[in-house]
Motif scaffolding. Sequence first.
Motif, PDB file in Angstrom:
ATOM      1  N   THR A  27      18.746  29.335 105.204  1.00 45.25           N
ATOM      2  CA  THR A  27      18.742  29.687 103.922  1.00 45.25           C
ATOM      3  C   THR A  27      19.542  30.918 103.567  1.00 45.25           C
ATOM      4  O   THR A  27      20.041  31.449 104.537  1.00 45.25           O
ATOM      5  CB  THR A  27      17.108  30.090 103.284  1.00 45.25           C
ATOM      6  OG1 THR A  27      16.653  31.109 104.137  1.00 45.25           O
ATOM      7  CG2 THR A  27      16.101  28.802 103.868  1.00 45.25           C
ATOM      8  N   CYS A  28      19.442  31.306 102.210  1.00 51.53           N
ATOM      9  CA  CYS A  28      20.265  32.659 102.155  1.00 51.53           C
ATOM     10  C   CYS A  28      19.661  33.755 102.958  1.00 51.53           C
ATOM     11  O   CYS A  28      20.511  34.792 103.657  1.00 51.53           O
ATOM     12  CB  CYS A  28      20.351  33.187 100.612  1.00 51.53           C
ATOM     13  SG  CYS A  28      18.754  33.317  99.885  1.00 51.53           S
ATOM     14  N   ALA A  29      18.427  33.774 103.007  1.00 44.75           N
ATOM     15  CA  ALA A  29      17.637  34.987 103.830  1.00 44.75           C
ATOM     16  C   ALA A  29      17.923  34.843 105.158  1.00 44.75           C
ATOM     17  O   ALA A  29      18.106  35.703 106.063  1.00 44.75           O
ATOM     18  CB  ALA A  29      16.339  34.964 103.533  1.00 44.75           C
ATOM     19  N   THR A  30      17.649  33.526 105.740  1.00 44.04           N
ATOM     20  CA  THR A  30      17.897  33.158 107.263  1.00 44.04           C
ATOM     21  C   THR A  30      19.287  33.253 107.744  1.00 44.04           C
ATOM     22  O   THR A  30      19.661  33.787 108.830  1.00 44.04           O
ATOM     23  CB  THR A  30      17.135  32.097 107.769  1.00 44.04           C
ATOM     24  OG1 THR A  30      17.647  30.967 106.814  1.00 44.04           O
ATOM     25  CG2 THR A  30      15.627  31.933 107.414  1.00 44.04           C
ATOM     26  N   PHE A  31      20.170  33.126 106.826  1.00 43.67           N
ATOM     27  CA  PHE A  31      21.716  33.584 106.991  1.00 43.67           C
ATOM     28  C   PHE A  31      22.122  34.774 107.481  1.00 43.67           C
ATOM     29  O   PHE A  31      22.380  35.056 108.641  1.00 43.67           O
ATOM     30  CB  PHE A  31      22.465  32.892 105.940  1.00 43.67           C
ATOM     31  CG  PHE A  31      23.905  33.273 106.032  1.00 43.67           C
ATOM     32  CD1 PHE A  31      24.916  32.308 106.838  1.00 43.67           C
ATOM     33  CD2 PHE A  31      24.745  34.426 105.898  1.00 43.67           C
ATOM     34  CE1 PHE A  31      26.131  32.721 107.029  1.00 43.67           C
ATOM     35  CE2 PHE A  31      26.059  34.858 105.919  1.00 43.67           C
ATOM     36  CZ  PHE A  31      26.805  33.823 106.643  1.00 43.67           C
ATOM     37  N   VAL A  32      21.402  35.692 106.638  1.00 45.14           N
ATOM     38  CA  VAL A  32      21.614  37.267 107.088  1.00 45.14           C
ATOM     39  C   VAL A  32      20.851  37.596 108.191  1.00 45.14           C
ATOM     40  O   VAL A  32      21.393  38.229 108.932  1.00 45.14           O
ATOM     41  CB  VAL A  32      21.042  38.216 105.874  1.00 45.14           C
ATOM     42  CG1 VAL A  32      20.989  39.513 106.148  1.00 45.14           C
ATOM     43  CG2 VAL A  32      21.805  37.747 104.486  1.00 45.14           C
ATOM     44  N   VAL A  33      19.778  37.114 108.600  1.00 37.80           N
ATOM     45  CA  VAL A  33      19.079  37.544 109.811  1.00 37.80           C
ATOM     46  C   VAL A  33      19.744  36.876 110.927  1.00 37.80           C
ATOM     47  O   VAL A  33      19.869  37.703 111.764  1.00 37.80           O
ATOM     48  CB  VAL A  33      17.622  36.616 109.629  1.00 37.80           C
ATOM     49  CG1 VAL A  33      16.656  36.859 110.928  1.00 37.80           C
ATOM     50  CG2 VAL A  33      16.596  37.295 108.660  1.00 37.80           C
ATOM     51  N   GLN A  34      20.056  35.875 111.093  1.00 42.39           N
ATOM     52  CA  GLN A  34      20.787  34.996 111.967  1.00 42.39           C
ATOM     53  C   GLN A  34      22.194  35.762 112.058  1.00 42.39           C
ATOM     54  O   GLN A  34      22.526  36.045 113.108  1.00 42.39           O
ATOM     55  CB  GLN A  34      21.215  33.624 111.723  1.00 42.39           C
ATOM     56  CG  GLN A  34      19.737  32.641 112.129  1.00 42.39           C
ATOM     57  CD  GLN A  34      19.611  32.647 113.478  1.00 42.39           C
ATOM     58  OE1 GLN A  34      20.405  32.421 114.335  1.00 42.39           O
ATOM     59  NE2 GLN A  34      18.446  32.582 113.768  1.00 42.39           N
ATOM     60  N   ALA A  35      22.971  36.118 111.088  1.00 50.41           N
ATOM     61  CA  ALA A  35      24.220  36.875 111.352  1.00 50.41           C
ATOM     62  C   ALA A  35      23.908  38.212 111.862  1.00 50.41           C
ATOM     63  O   ALA A  35      24.897  38.522 112.985  1.00 50.41           O
ATOM     64  CB  ALA A  35      24.853  37.154 109.991  1.00 50.41           C
ATOM     65  N   LEU A  36      22.961  39.047 111.455  1.00 51.77           N
ATOM     66  CA  LEU A  36      22.566  40.101 111.993  1.00 51.77           C
ATOM     67  C   LEU A  36      22.170  39.968 113.580  1.00 51.77           C
ATOM     68  O   LEU A  36      22.816  40.750 114.403  1.00 51.77           O
ATOM     69  CB  LEU A  36      21.539  40.852 111.428  1.00 51.77           C
ATOM     70  CG  LEU A  36      21.945  41.442 109.937  1.00 51.77           C
ATOM     71  CD1 LEU A  36      20.677  41.967 109.242  1.00 51.77           C
ATOM     72  CD2 LEU A  36      22.933  42.588 110.362  1.00 51.77           C
ATOM     73  N   ALA A  37      21.439  38.882 113.780  1.00 52.41           N
ATOM     74  CA  ALA A  37      21.037  38.598 115.231  1.00 52.41           C
ATOM     75  C   ALA A  37      22.308  38.403 116.169  1.00 52.41           C
ATOM     76  O   ALA A  37      22.452  38.875 117.423  1.00 52.41           O
ATOM     77  CB  ALA A  37      20.000  37.653 115.303  1.00 52.41           C
ATOM     78  N   SER A  38      23.316  37.484 115.716  1.00 51.04           N
ATOM     79  CA  SER A  38      24.434  37.447 116.404  1.00 51.04           C
ATOM     80  C   SER A  38      25.282  38.762 116.786  1.00 51.04           C
ATOM     81  O   SER A  38      25.824  38.641 117.863  1.00 51.04           O
ATOM     82  CB  SER A  38      25.389  36.409 115.627  1.00 51.04           C
ATOM     83  OG  SER A  38      25.889  36.902 114.578  1.00 51.04           O
ATOM     84  N   ALA A  39      24.836  39.663 115.984  1.00 50.68           N
ATOM     85  CA  ALA A  39      25.457  40.942 116.179  1.00 50.68           C
ATOM     86  C   ALA A  39      24.828  41.917 117.291  1.00 50.68           C
ATOM     87  O   ALA A  39      25.251  42.900 117.282  1.00 50.68           O
ATOM     88  CB  ALA A  39      25.959  41.498 114.791  1.00 50.68           C
ATOM     89  N   GLY A  40      23.800  41.241 117.598  1.00 49.97           N
ATOM     90  CA  GLY A  40      23.002  41.976 118.495  1.00 49.97           C
ATOM     91  C   GLY A  40      21.723  42.840 117.646  1.00 49.97           C
ATOM     92  O   GLY A  40      21.024  43.973 118.223  1.00 49.97           O
TER      93      GLY A  40
END
Length: 125
Positions: A27-40
């Motif tokens: 979703t738009c929200a989980t996209f942000v959560v996952q993008a941040l997670a991929s950056a640690g």
Amino acid sequence: PYGFSFNGDAFNPDGSFNPPPIGQGLTCATFVVQALASAGFQLLDLTTWQAREGDIEWRETIIGHLASVAQTEHVEALRQDIDAIRVRPQDVVAGGILETWPSSFEETSLIAQQVIAELHERVAL
């Protein structure tokens, strides 16, 4: 793809998208959560997340919109994904406001309610 669940890493170390199985996505929200997670950066402690009033109706609305534009098997898989948690956009904003990451559902929810209240004060509906 749009989806309520995403198991694993959404992004590879090089930043490219790691496609999920049919019926999963972001979703738009989980996209942000996952993008941040991929950056640690773990913004939210999703193990603490809980269902809230309105989540079921929101899911049904989204599925209704996707039914006319997405593949039938994807839509059917979304219908079956009844255990997925909902991270709302205001949860992401609240998590970013909090000083300590990852933030729990309880602490994030309080700030998220304040974010929505402030938006309602500032934006004429």
